[in-house]
Design a protein around this motif. Structure first.
Motif, PDB file in Angstrom:
ATOM      1  N   ASP A 127       0.852  -1.189   0.000  1.00 53.68           N
ATOM      2  CA  ASP A 127       0.000   0.000   0.000  1.00 53.68           C
ATOM      3  C   ASP A 127       0.893   1.246   0.000  1.00 53.68           C
ATOM      4  N   ALA A 128       0.788   2.040  -1.063  1.00 50.12           N
ATOM      5  CA  ALA A 128       1.655   3.219  -1.196  1.00 50.12           C
ATOM      6  C   ALA A 128       1.384   4.258  -0.119  1.00 50.12           C
ATOM      7  N   LYS A 129       0.180   4.284   0.419  1.00 51.45           N
ATOM      8  CA  LYS A 129      -0.130   5.255   1.468  1.00 51.45           C
ATOM      9  C   LYS A 129       0.520   4.876   2.789  1.00 51.45           C
ATOM     10  N   VAL A 130       0.661   3.594   3.022  1.00 52.42           N
ATOM     11  CA  VAL A 130       1.241   3.109   4.276  1.00 52.42           C
ATOM     12  C   VAL A 130       2.744   2.899   4.149  1.00 52.42           C
ATOM     13  N   PHE A 131       3.172   2.374   2.998  1.00 56.75           N
ATOM     14  CA  PHE A 131       4.591   2.058   2.777  1.00 56.75           C
ATOM     15  C   PHE A 131       5.075   2.772   1.514  1.00 56.75           C
ATOM     16  N   PRO A 132       5.195   4.087   1.536  1.00 58.48           N
ATOM     17  CA  PRO A 132       5.525   4.830   0.310  1.00 58.48           C
ATOM     18  C   PRO A 132       6.875   4.469  -0.285  1.00 58.48           C
ATOM     19  N   HIS A 133       7.870   4.242   0.552  1.00 59.04           N
ATOM     20  CA  HIS A 133       9.213   3.960   0.038  1.00 59.04           C
ATOM     21  C   HIS A 133       9.291   2.545  -0.549  1.00 59.04           C
ATOM     22  N   LEU A 134       8.686   1.596   0.153  1.00 55.96           N
ATOM     23  CA  LEU A 134       8.653   0.228  -0.361  1.00 55.96           C
ATOM     24  C   LEU A 134       7.830   0.168  -1.638  1.00 55.96           C
ATOM     25  N   ALA A 135       6.717   0.896  -1.684  1.00 55.52           N
ATOM     26  CA  ALA A 135       5.862   0.897  -2.866  1.00 55.52           C
ATOM     27  C   ALA A 135       6.586   1.500  -4.070  1.00 55.52           C
ATOM     28  N   ARG A 136       7.359   2.555  -3.827  1.00 58.02           N
ATOM     29  CA  ARG A 136       8.141   3.164  -4.911  1.00 58.02           C
ATOM     30  C   ARG A 136       9.113   2.155  -5.492  1.00 58.02           C
ATOM     31  N   TRP A 137       9.836   1.464  -4.592  1.00 57.78           N
ATOM     32  CA  TRP A 137      10.788   0.448  -5.052  1.00 57.78           C
ATOM     33  C   TRP A 137      10.064  -0.678  -5.781  1.00 57.78           C
ATOM     34  N   TYR A 138       8.969  -1.145  -5.221  1.00 55.96           N
ATOM     35  CA  TYR A 138       8.219  -2.257  -5.812  1.00 55.96           C
ATOM     36  C   TYR A 138       7.738  -1.901  -7.219  1.00 55.96           C
ATOM     37  N   LYS A 139       7.197  -0.695  -7.372  1.00 54.34           N
ATOM     38  CA  LYS A 139       6.709  -0.259  -8.674  1.00 54.34           C
ATOM     39  C   LYS A 139       7.850  -0.176  -9.680  1.00 54.34           C
ATOM     40  N   ASN A 140       8.999   0.278  -9.217  1.00 51.78           N
ATOM     41  CA  ASN A 140      10.174   0.391 -10.078  1.00 51.78           C
ATOM     42  C   ASN A 140      10.617  -0.986 -10.576  1.00 51.78           C
ATOM     43  N   ILE A 141      10.669  -1.960  -9.662  1.00 49.54           N
ATOM     44  CA  ILE A 141      11.106  -3.307 -10.054  1.00 49.54           C
ATOM     45  C   ILE A 141      10.043  -3.979 -10.906  1.00 49.54           C
ATOM     46  N   ALA A 142       8.764  -3.794 -10.536  1.00 45.25           N
ATOM     47  CA  ALA A 142       7.681  -4.421 -11.301  1.00 45.25           C
ATOM     48  C   ALA A 142       7.650  -3.925 -12.741  1.00 45.25           C
ATOM     49  N   SER A 143       8.066  -2.674 -12.951  1.00 51.07           N
ATOM     50  CA  SER A 143       8.043  -2.101 -14.299  1.00 51.07           C
ATOM     51  C   SER A 143       9.027  -2.796 -15.234  1.00 51.07           C
ATOM     52  N   LEU A 144       9.953  -3.569 -14.671  1.00 48.61           N
ATOM     53  CA  LEU A 144      10.924  -4.282 -15.506  1.00 48.61           C
ATOM     54  C   LEU A 144      10.289  -5.467 -16.214  1.00 48.61           C
ATOM     55  N   GLY A 145       9.141  -5.921 -15.720  1.00 49.40           N
ATOM     56  CA  GLY A 145       8.442  -7.037 -16.351  1.00 49.40           C
ATOM     57  C   GLY A 145       9.285  -8.300 -16.390  1.00 49.40           C
ATOM     58  N   SER A 146       9.329  -8.932 -17.539  1.00 55.17           N
ATOM     59  CA  SER A 146      10.076 -10.185 -17.684  1.00 55.17           C
ATOM     60  C   SER A 146      11.580  -9.989 -17.542  1.00 55.17           C
ATOM     61  N   SER A 147      12.032  -8.752 -17.600  1.00 55.96           N
ATOM     62  CA  SER A 147      13.464  -8.477 -17.463  1.00 55.96           C
ATOM     63  C   SER A 147      13.965  -8.723 -16.051  1.00 55.96           C
ATOM     64  N   ILE A 148      13.046  -8.866 -15.097  1.00 51.38           N
ATOM     65  CA  ILE A 148      13.442  -9.099 -13.708  1.00 51.38           C
ATOM     66  C   ILE A 148      14.322 -10.334 -13.602  1.00 51.38           C
ATOM     67  N   ASP A 149      13.931 -11.395 -14.304  1.00 43.67           N
ATOM     68  CA  ASP A 149      14.688 -12.653 -14.219  1.00 43.67           C
ATOM     69  C   ASP A 149      16.061 -12.540 -14.869  1.00 43.67           C
ATOM     70  N   GLY A 150      16.286 -11.480 -15.640  1.00 44.53           N
ATOM     71  CA  GLY A 150      17.579 -11.316 -16.300  1.00 44.53           C
ATOM     72  C   GLY A 150      18.516 -10.363 -15.592  1.00 44.53           C
ATOM     73  N   LEU A 151      18.107  -9.890 -14.411  1.00 41.80           N
ATOM     74  CA  LEU A 151      18.961  -8.962 -13.670  1.00 41.80           C
ATOM     75  C   LEU A 151      20.252  -9.635 -13.240  1.00 41.80           C
ATOM     76  N   LYS A 152      21.315  -8.867 -13.199  1.00 41.87           N
ATOM     77  CA  LYS A 152      22.624  -9.383 -12.823  1.00 41.87           C
ATOM     78  C   LYS A 152      22.929  -9.042 -11.379  1.00 41.87           C
ATOM     79  N   ALA A 153      23.900  -9.741 -10.817  1.00 45.18           N
ATOM     80  CA  ALA A 153      24.317  -9.471  -9.451  1.00 45.18           C
ATOM     81  C   ALA A 153      24.895  -8.071  -9.354  1.00 45.18           C
ATOM     82  N   ALA A 154      24.670  -7.441  -8.208  1.00 41.43           N
ATOM     83  CA  ALA A 154      25.174  -6.082  -8.008  1.00 41.43           C
ATOM     84  C   ALA A 154      26.687  -6.087  -7.911  1.00 41.43           C
ATOM     85  N   GLU A 155      27.310  -5.064  -8.494  1.00 39.59           N
ATOM     86  CA  GLU A 155      28.754  -4.928  -8.392  1.00 39.59           C
ATOM     87  C   GLU A 155      29.115  -4.372  -7.023  1.00 39.59           C
TER      88      GLU A 155
END
Length: 212
Positions: A45-73
């Motif tokens: 819930d963006a009203k209750v968890f604005p920072h988590l919701a922002r991150w979640y929306k950002n990652i969700a926008s990647l769609g199928s590309s999520i599974d292709g993400l690489k390890a962080a440097e």
């Protein structure tokens, strides 16, 4: 003493982390973000968890590309040190005269004073996700999950939900996540305690481990 926490409490911990961080690790989305994203059962819930919701929306926008993400440097050493951008000692090219020595001493004193007043920082935490494999298809996974959640440690918080994933021949494993305080909870000890339910558990593997 540890407890099985609600989704609200679990999201609250993550929301606090993403208040100061754009991603789980590093400066861009990585496999660490993909693993944490998959642990969440739904969009927060963006009203209750604005920072988590922002991150979640950002990652969700990647769609199928999520599974292709690489390890962080690994971040550069200079980026890991707090207040790195503060020039305590002035430029190396400046003449080291008496006035400069005075300025250096003053800056160092101010810096140490600020560090002293900050006190200890928040406890270092991680999200660890376990894959728990049963002996056979007939193993009651609901009962096994209940047994896992009976494990209690100071600094251990189990996620409210766990997932079932097929292995082979009708056998499913449990994938369950927890947030731990690094100084208090050892993943080895936690794995051994889960394996102690040997009538139900064949093996325990760490599926993902992400610093928070």
């Amino acid at each position: 003493m540890s407890v099985t926490i609600s989704a609200t409490t679990f999201n609250t911990v993550l929301n606090g982390f993403f208040e100061d961080n754009s991603f789980v690790s590093g400066v861009e989305a990585s496999t660490a973000d993909a693993e944490v994203y998959k642990v969440l059962s739904s969009a927060p819930d963006a009203k209750v968890f604005p920072h988590l919701a922002r991150w979640y929306k950002n990652i969700a926008s990647l769609g199928s590309s999520i599974d292709g993400l690489k390890a962080a440097e690994a971040p550069a050493a200079a980026a890991e040190e707090e207040d790195d951008d503060m020039d305590l000692f002035g430029s190396d090219d400046e003449e080291e005269d008496a006035e400069m020595e005075k300025i250096k001493a003053q800056r160092l004193a101010e810096y140490n004073a600020r560090k002293a007043t900050k006190g200890p920082g928040p406890a270092a935490k991680s999200m660890v996700t376990f894959d728990v494999k049963p002996w056979e298809a007939e193993t009651d996974l609901d009962e096994l999950e209940k047994l896992i959640r009976t494990i209690e440690m100071d600094g251990l918080l189990w996620a409210q939900t766990a997932q079932r994933h097929p292995i082979a021949f009708g056998v499913n494993k449990i994938r369950i996540a927890a947030i731990i305080e690094d100084a208090k909870v050892s993943t080895d000890d936690l794995s051994e305690q889960i394996e102690a339910f040997d009538e139900h558990v064949q093996s325990v593997d760490i599926f993902a481990f992400n610093k928070l």
